[in-house]
Scaffold this motif. Structure first.
Motif, PDB file in Angstrom:
ATOM      1  N   GLN A  15      38.533  26.014  39.207  1.00 59.27           N
ATOM      2  CA  GLN A  15      37.705  27.205  39.433  1.00 59.27           C
ATOM      3  C   GLN A  15      38.546  28.476  39.327  1.00 59.27           C
ATOM      4  O   GLN A  15      38.116  29.470  38.747  1.00 59.27           O
ATOM      5  CB  GLN A  15      37.029  27.117  40.815  1.00 59.27           C
ATOM      6  CG  GLN A  15      36.119  28.264  41.142  1.00 59.27           C
ATOM      7  CD  GLN A  15      34.897  28.303  40.245  1.00 59.27           C
ATOM      8  OE1 GLN A  15      34.456  27.286  39.730  1.00 59.27           O
ATOM      9  NE2 GLN A  15      34.366  29.489  40.043  1.00 59.27           N
ATOM     10  N   GLU A  16      39.765  28.421  39.858  1.00 56.42           N
ATOM     11  CA  GLU A  16      40.665  29.575  39.786  1.00 56.42           C
ATOM     12  C   GLU A  16      41.047  29.868  38.328  1.00 56.42           C
ATOM     13  O   GLU A  16      41.092  31.033  37.905  1.00 56.42           O
ATOM     14  CB  GLU A  16      41.924  29.294  40.615  1.00 56.42           C
ATOM     15  CG  GLU A  16      42.847  30.482  40.740  1.00 56.42           C
ATOM     16  CD  GLU A  16      44.033  30.178  41.628  1.00 56.42           C
ATOM     17  OE1 GLU A  16      45.031  30.910  41.497  1.00 56.42           O
ATOM     18  OE2 GLU A  16      43.962  29.249  42.431  1.00 56.42           O
ATOM     19  N   LEU A  17      41.313  28.819  37.538  1.00 59.95           N
ATOM     20  CA  LEU A  17      41.619  29.011  36.115  1.00 59.95           C
ATOM     21  C   LEU A  17      40.430  29.623  35.367  1.00 59.95           C
ATOM     22  O   LEU A  17      40.603  30.480  34.498  1.00 59.95           O
ATOM     23  CB  LEU A  17      41.998  27.682  35.479  1.00 59.95           C
ATOM     24  CG  LEU A  17      43.403  27.175  35.764  1.00 59.95           C
ATOM     25  CD1 LEU A  17      43.583  25.778  35.200  1.00 59.95           C
ATOM     26  CD2 LEU A  17      44.426  28.108  35.194  1.00 59.95           C
ATOM     27  N   GLU A  18      39.238  29.190  35.704  1.00 58.16           N
ATOM     28  CA  GLU A  18      38.028  29.744  35.076  1.00 58.16           C
ATOM     29  C   GLU A  18      37.878  31.222  35.396  1.00 58.16           C
ATOM     30  O   GLU A  18      37.534  32.044  34.531  1.00 58.16           O
ATOM     31  CB  GLU A  18      36.802  28.952  35.540  1.00 58.16           C
ATOM     32  CG  GLU A  18      35.522  29.317  34.838  1.00 58.16           C
ATOM     33  CD  GLU A  18      35.493  28.902  33.381  1.00 58.16           C
ATOM     34  OE1 GLU A  18      34.762  29.559  32.609  1.00 58.16           O
ATOM     35  OE2 GLU A  18      36.199  27.958  32.993  1.00 58.16           O
ATOM     36  N   GLU A  19      38.153  31.594  36.645  1.00 60.98           N
ATOM     37  CA  GLU A  19      38.069  33.008  37.039  1.00 60.98           C
ATOM     38  C   GLU A  19      39.111  33.842  36.302  1.00 60.98           C
ATOM     39  O   GLU A  19      38.825  34.968  35.866  1.00 60.98           O
ATOM     40  CB  GLU A  19      38.250  33.138  38.548  1.00 60.98           C
ATOM     41  CG  GLU A  19      37.073  32.628  39.355  1.00 60.98           C
ATOM     42  CD  GLU A  19      37.331  32.649  40.851  1.00 60.98           C
ATOM     43  OE1 GLU A  19      38.407  33.135  41.268  1.00 60.98           O
ATOM     44  OE2 GLU A  19      36.464  32.177  41.597  1.00 60.98           O
ATOM     45  N   LEU A  20      40.335  33.301  36.157  1.00 61.97           N
ATOM     46  CA  LEU A  20      41.372  34.018  35.416  1.00 61.97           C
ATOM     47  C   LEU A  20      40.976  34.204  33.953  1.00 61.97           C
ATOM     48  O   LEU A  20      41.214  35.251  33.350  1.00 61.97           O
ATOM     49  CB  LEU A  20      42.701  33.270  35.501  1.00 61.97           C
ATOM     50  CG  LEU A  20      43.435  33.345  36.839  1.00 61.97           C
ATOM     51  CD1 LEU A  20      44.637  32.417  36.831  1.00 61.97           C
ATOM     52  CD2 LEU A  20      43.867  34.775  37.127  1.00 61.97           C
ATOM     53  N   LYS A  21      40.350  33.194  33.372  1.00 63.56           N
ATOM     54  CA  LYS A  21      39.907  33.280  31.978  1.00 63.56           C
ATOM     55  C   LYS A  21      38.840  34.353  31.808  1.00 63.56           C
ATOM     56  O   LYS A  21      38.890  35.153  30.869  1.00 63.56           O
ATOM     57  CB  LYS A  21      39.372  31.926  31.524  1.00 63.56           C
ATOM     58  CG  LYS A  21      38.971  31.878  30.062  1.00 63.56           C
ATOM     59  CD  LYS A  21      38.489  30.513  29.675  1.00 63.56           C
ATOM     60  CE  LYS A  21      37.006  30.504  29.879  1.00 63.56           C
ATOM     61  NZ  LYS A  21      36.330  29.325  29.345  1.00 63.56           N
ATOM     62  N   LYS A  26      37.229  39.935  30.146  1.00 62.00           N
ATOM     63  CA  LYS A  26      36.738  41.290  30.448  1.00 62.00           C
ATOM     64  C   LYS A  26      37.793  42.332  30.129  1.00 62.00           C
ATOM     65  O   LYS A  26      37.480  43.412  29.607  1.00 62.00           O
ATOM     66  CB  LYS A  26      36.330  41.379  31.919  1.00 62.00           C
ATOM     67  CG  LYS A  26      35.077  40.610  32.249  1.00 62.00           C
ATOM     68  CD  LYS A  26      34.765  40.697  33.740  1.00 62.00           C
ATOM     69  CE  LYS A  26      33.573  39.833  34.106  1.00 62.00           C
ATOM     70  NZ  LYS A  26      33.307  39.843  35.543  1.00 62.00           N
ATOM     71  N   ASN A  27      39.061  42.037  30.440  1.00 61.51           N
ATOM     72  CA  ASN A  27      40.134  42.987  30.135  1.00 61.51           C
ATOM     73  C   ASN A  27      40.289  43.194  28.637  1.00 61.51           C
ATOM     74  O   ASN A  27      40.562  44.307  28.185  1.00 61.51           O
ATOM     75  CB  ASN A  27      41.452  42.498  30.736  1.00 61.51           C
ATOM     76  CG  ASN A  27      41.487  42.634  32.240  1.00 61.51           C
ATOM     77  OD1 ASN A  27      40.716  43.391  32.832  1.00 61.51           O
ATOM     78  ND2 ASN A  27      42.363  41.882  32.875  1.00 61.51           N
ATOM     79  N   SER A  28      40.124  42.127  27.850  1.00 64.70           N
ATOM     80  CA  SER A  28      40.246  42.283  26.403  1.00 64.70           C
ATOM     81  C   SER A  28      39.104  43.130  25.847  1.00 64.70           C
ATOM     82  O   SER A  28      39.301  43.928  24.923  1.00 64.70           O
ATOM     83  CB  SER A  28      40.278  40.919  25.716  1.00 64.70           C
ATOM     84  OG  SER A  28      39.022  40.296  25.789  1.00 64.70           O
ATOM     85  N   ILE A  29      37.912  42.995  26.410  1.00 64.34           N
ATOM     86  CA  ILE A  29      36.777  43.813  25.960  1.00 64.34           C
ATOM     87  C   ILE A  29      37.021  45.289  26.268  1.00 64.34           C
ATOM     88  O   ILE A  29      36.809  46.153  25.420  1.00 64.34           O
ATOM     89  CB  ILE A  29      35.468  43.313  26.596  1.00 64.34           C
ATOM     90  CG1 ILE A  29      35.072  41.979  25.981  1.00 64.34           C
ATOM     91  CG2 ILE A  29      34.350  44.324  26.415  1.00 64.34           C
ATOM     92  CD1 ILE A  29      33.866  41.340  26.627  1.00 64.34           C
ATOM     93  N   THR A  30      37.503  45.601  27.478  1.00 62.74           N
ATOM     94  CA  THR A  30      37.779  47.007  27.821  1.00 62.74           C
ATOM     95  C   THR A  30      38.907  47.563  26.959  1.00 62.74           C
ATOM     96  O   THR A  30      38.867  48.724  26.550  1.00 62.74           O
ATOM     97  CB  THR A  30      38.116  47.161  29.306  1.00 62.74           C
ATOM     98  OG1 THR A  30      39.220  46.311  29.639  1.00 62.74           O
ATOM     99  CG2 THR A  30      36.933  46.812  30.187  1.00 62.74           C
TER     100      THR A  30
END
Length: 128
Positions: A15-21, A26-30
């Motif tokens: 779950q933590e890996l999924e959140e990091l992904k 989102k960071n790449s989109i911004t």
């Protein structure tokens, strides 16, 4: 450790890996939005008007053979504007009309350029 506890910890790690992904996505989109905005800000808009004069880029210029030859042809008079950046121009020399992509033109600014010139006299200090 029990088998149930190990399985629960593994699910938490996944779950933590999924959140990091998702955060990286989102960071790449911004980042892409910001770089696109910076790029678009640097572009120069060429808004041609009918009757205005423009120069045509000479794409067939061979730089090795004719180094001192100008890259721009013209001036040409803008006759008509079409959608998607197409510009119809008329040659001032021959009167021939043709259509070309607007990206190959730049606005021709005619008129006198007033250059303020000032002179500065440099003197060397006298050595005695």
């Amino acid at each position: 450790m029990s088998l149930a506890q190990v399985g629960e910890e593994r699910l938490l790690e996944l779950q933590e890996l999924e959140e990091l992904k998702l955060e990286a996505y989102k960071n790449s989109i911004t980042y892409k939005e910001k770089t696109r905005m910076i790029h678009d800000k640097g572009l120069v808009r060429k808004d041609f008007k009918v009757g205005q004069k423009a120069l045509l880029f000479n794409s067939r210029l061979q730089l090795v053979l004719d180094k001192l030859k100008s890259k721009w042809l013209g001036p040409f008079e803008v006759v008509d504007l079409f959608p998607y950046g197409i510009v119809e121009t008329r040659s001032l020399e021959t009167g021939k009309e043709f259509k070309m992509n607007g990206h190959r033109y730049k606005i021709f600014n005619e008129g006198e350029v007033n250059l303020a010139r000032s002179s500065l006299v440099l003197t060397s200090p006298s050595i005695t």
